[in-house]
Design a protein around this motif. Sequence first.
Motif, short mmCIF file in Angstrom:
data_model
loop_
_atom_site.label_atom_id
_atom_site.label_comp_id
_atom_site.label_asym_id
_atom_site.label_seq_id
_atom_site.Cartn_x
_atom_site.Cartn_y
_atom_site.Cartn_z
N ILE A 142 0.85 -1.20 0.00
CA ILE A 142 0.00 0.00 0.00
C ILE A 142 0.88 1.25 0.00
N GLY A 143 1.80 1.29 -1.00
CA GLY A 143 2.69 2.45 -1.13
C GLY A 143 2.04 3.55 -1.94
N MET A 144 2.87 4.26 -2.72
CA MET A 144 2.40 5.41 -3.51
C MET A 144 1.23 5.02 -4.41
N MET A 145 1.29 3.82 -4.97
CA MET A 145 0.23 3.37 -5.88
C MET A 145 -0.84 2.55 -5.15
N GLY A 146 -0.39 1.63 -4.30
CA GLY A 146 -1.33 0.72 -3.64
C GLY A 146 -2.37 1.45 -2.80
N CYS A 162 -2.45 -5.64 3.46
CA CYS A 162 -1.28 -6.31 4.03
C CYS A 162 -0.04 -5.57 3.54
N ASP A 163 0.83 -5.19 4.48
CA ASP A 163 2.06 -4.47 4.12
C ASP A 163 3.06 -4.72 5.23
N VAL A 164 4.37 -4.68 4.90
CA VAL A 164 5.36 -4.79 5.99
C VAL A 164 5.16 -3.69 7.01
N ASP A 165 4.67 -2.55 6.52
CA ASP A 165 4.37 -1.44 7.43
C ASP A 165 2.93 -1.63 7.94
N ALA A 220 1.51 -0.65 10.60
CA ALA A 220 0.88 0.55 11.19
C ALA A 220 0.16 1.33 10.09
N ARG A 221 0.83 1.44 8.93
CA ARG A 221 0.19 2.16 7.81
C ARG A 221 -1.02 1.40 7.31
N ALA A 222 -0.91 0.07 7.30
CA ALA A 222 -2.05 -0.74 6.86
C ALA A 222 -3.25 -0.49 7.79
N THR A 257 -1.35 -7.86 -5.78
CA THR A 257 -0.04 -7.47 -5.26
C THR A 257 0.40 -6.19 -5.97
N MET A 258 0.90 -5.20 -5.21
CA MET A 258 1.40 -3.94 -5.79
C MET A 258 2.70 -3.60 -5.06
N LEU A 259 3.76 -4.27 -5.47
CA LEU A 259 5.03 -4.25 -4.72
C LEU A 259 6.17 -3.72 -5.60
N PRO A 260 7.28 -3.33 -4.98
CA PRO A 260 8.33 -2.67 -5.75
C PRO A 260 8.92 -3.50 -6.90
N ASN A 261 9.15 -4.79 -6.69
CA ASN A 261 9.81 -5.58 -7.75
C ASN A 261 9.53 -7.08 -7.57
N SER A 290 2.23 -5.30 -9.85
CA SER A 290 3.54 -4.63 -9.81
C SER A 290 4.13 -4.60 -11.21
N SER A 291 5.06 -3.67 -11.42
CA SER A 291 5.82 -3.68 -12.68
C SER A 291 6.98 -4.66 -12.48
N GLY A 292 6.66 -5.93 -12.65
CA GLY A 292 7.65 -6.97 -12.39
C GLY A 292 8.30 -7.48 -13.66
N GLY A 302 6.01 13.73 -7.88
CA GLY A 302 4.92 13.26 -7.04
C GLY A 302 4.72 11.77 -6.97
N GLY A 303 5.79 10.99 -7.07
CA GLY A 303 5.57 9.59 -6.73
C GLY A 303 6.25 8.51 -7.53
N PHE A 304 6.98 8.83 -8.61
CA PHE A 304 7.62 7.74 -9.35
C PHE A 304 9.14 7.83 -9.15
N ALA A 318 14.58 2.90 -13.33
CA ALA A 318 15.79 2.14 -13.70
C ALA A 318 15.47 0.65 -13.75
N LYS A 319 14.69 0.19 -12.78
CA LYS A 319 14.27 -1.23 -12.76
C LYS A 319 13.45 -1.57 -14.01
N ASP A 320 12.49 -0.70 -14.35
CA ASP A 320 11.62 -0.99 -15.49
C ASP A 320 12.40 -1.05 -16.80
P1 NAD Z 1 6.23 2.11 -3.03
O1 NAD Z 1 7.64 1.84 -2.69
O2 NAD Z 1 5.65 3.45 -2.75
O3 NAD Z 1 5.27 1.03 -2.30
C1 NAD Z 1 5.61 -0.30 -2.12
C2 NAD Z 1 4.87 -0.83 -0.90
O4 NAD Z 1 5.21 -2.21 -0.74
C3 NAD Z 1 5.24 -0.12 0.40
O5 NAD Z 1 4.08 0.20 1.12
C4 NAD Z 1 6.08 -1.16 1.14
O6 NAD Z 1 6.01 -1.05 2.56
C5 NAD Z 1 5.45 -2.45 0.64
N1 NAD Z 1 6.32 -3.61 0.78
C6 NAD Z 1 7.64 -3.72 0.48
N2 NAD Z 1 8.09 -4.95 0.76
C7 NAD Z 1 7.03 -5.65 1.24
C8 NAD Z 1 6.86 -6.98 1.69
N3 NAD Z 1 7.87 -7.84 1.71
N4 NAD Z 1 5.64 -7.36 2.13
C9 NAD Z 1 4.60 -6.50 2.12
N5 NAD Z 1 4.70 -5.21 1.70
C10 NAD Z 1 5.91 -4.81 1.26
O7 NAD Z 1 6.09 1.74 -4.59
P2 NAD Z 1 5.00 2.29 -5.62
O8 NAD Z 1 5.48 3.57 -6.21
O9 NAD Z 1 3.65 2.18 -5.02
O10 NAD Z 1 5.16 1.19 -6.78
C11 NAD Z 1 4.62 -0.11 -6.65
C12 NAD Z 1 4.73 -0.80 -8.01
O11 NAD Z 1 4.00 -0.05 -8.99
C13 NAD Z 1 6.17 -0.89 -8.54
O12 NAD Z 1 6.35 -2.13 -9.18
C14 NAD Z 1 6.25 0.28 -9.52
O13 NAD Z 1 7.25 0.08 -10.50
C15 NAD Z 1 4.85 0.29 -10.07
N6 NAD Z 1 4.40 1.59 -10.58
C16 NAD Z 1 4.63 2.73 -9.88
C17 NAD Z 1 4.19 3.94 -10.39
C18 NAD Z 1 4.41 5.24 -9.65
O14 NAD Z 1 4.17 6.30 -10.24
N7 NAD Z 1 4.83 5.21 -8.39
C19 NAD Z 1 3.50 3.98 -11.61
C20 NAD Z 1 3.24 2.79 -12.28
C21 NAD Z 1 3.70 1.59 -11.76
#
Ligand code: NAD
Length: 305
Positions: free
Chosen positions: A11-15, A32-35, A37-39, A66-70, A98-100, A234-236, A242-244
């Motif tokens: 539940i990060g910037m996108m979730g 569900c998130d590692v954080d 408290a935020r959840a 799932t909406m996770l970093p990688n 996720s953008s996996g 504002g969020g990317f 670089a990962k993508d």
């Molecule tokens: P973010 O880093 O803001 O959020 C990721 C979330 O995942 C965080 O809340 C983090 O606590 C949680 N997390 C990390 N490890 C975890 C684990 N092991 N278990 C549970 N939760 C865990 O990232 P984001 O910007 O929301 O991006 C998420 C995905 O969306 C990425 O794959 C990104 O490439 C893709 N995306 C992002 C954007 C953007 O503008 N930010 C746009 C399109 C696609």
Amino acid sequence: MSKQTVGLIGIGMMGAPMARNMAKAGFQVILCDVDTARARELAGEIGGEVAETPAALAGMTETVVTMLPNSAIVEAVLFGETGLASAAPKGLTVVEMSSGDPNATIGFGAKLAEQGVQLIDAPVSGGVPRAKAGTLTIMVGGDEAVFKAANPVLSSMGTATHVGILGAGQAMKALNNLVSAGGFLIGIEALLIGQKFGLDAGVMVDILNSSSGMNNSTKNKFKQYVLSRDFDAGGFALSLMAKDVGIAMNVAHATKTPAPFSAACADLWAAANNMLGQGADHTAITRMCETFAGFELEQSKEAAQ
Ligand code: NAD
């Protein structure tokens, strides 16, 4: 009638805005998130619930997003000690947004299928503003019947298009960002060259935007976040871009497609990620280009307006 439940891991910037839109559409969202408290905080805001671990979530719903970093983090969330797969019932659907890396996702799909769990990939484009507005472009790979069944959930976040087999959504997403990343870089280099020649960078952006050089970066990023020297779109994150672009190169290698121009672009984004560090916004790659040039783009007051 009780609400249909949806689980969301990440539940990060996108979730977070995606969760708000799922709740708005009438789903009971379990976060569900590692954080944790935020959840809990977000669950309070949207009237949702919290699962302490992915394994706990597996028994609470039939659909998990799932909406996770990688993909490495997705793998841990699916197959780690308290991962989803350890408790997933037959028939569970996982929607990997996720953008996996498509090849990693194909492997996850095969492993989950062994226990009767279905996986589709559904990465998004549009960034945080369109995640908030619920107007994301969603690219779906995998079984069409599973996609159709999951489409009501996806529709709460944007418009989904089925683009092919499992992993095809993520291949499409990486290639989209390759185009975006290349358009950004070439535009910044053009501004630097032009400024050195004596052109005004703000005027250049105006001319580009009414000419054939226009792209999403010239239109929506250069004045707003580069010439304003704000470097916060504002969020990317730069690390995500670089990962993508790296994933796009993995797809190029896997398909044995020569892509020398893309390789140079990927190297530059990887270098910027090393140079500028975690936490930098993707527009901050400008600073690396300025370091190469030995001068900065001039701040435009008009650009910040
Ligand atoms: P973010 O880093 O803001 O959020 C990721 C979330 O995942 C965080 O809340 C983090 O606590 C949680 N997390 C990390 N490890 C975890 C684990 N092991 N278990 C549970 N939760 C865990 O990232 P984001 O910007 O929301 O991006 C998420 C995905 O969306 C990425 O794959 C990104 O490439 C893709 N995306 C992002 C954007 C953007 O503008 N930010 C746009 C399109 C696609």
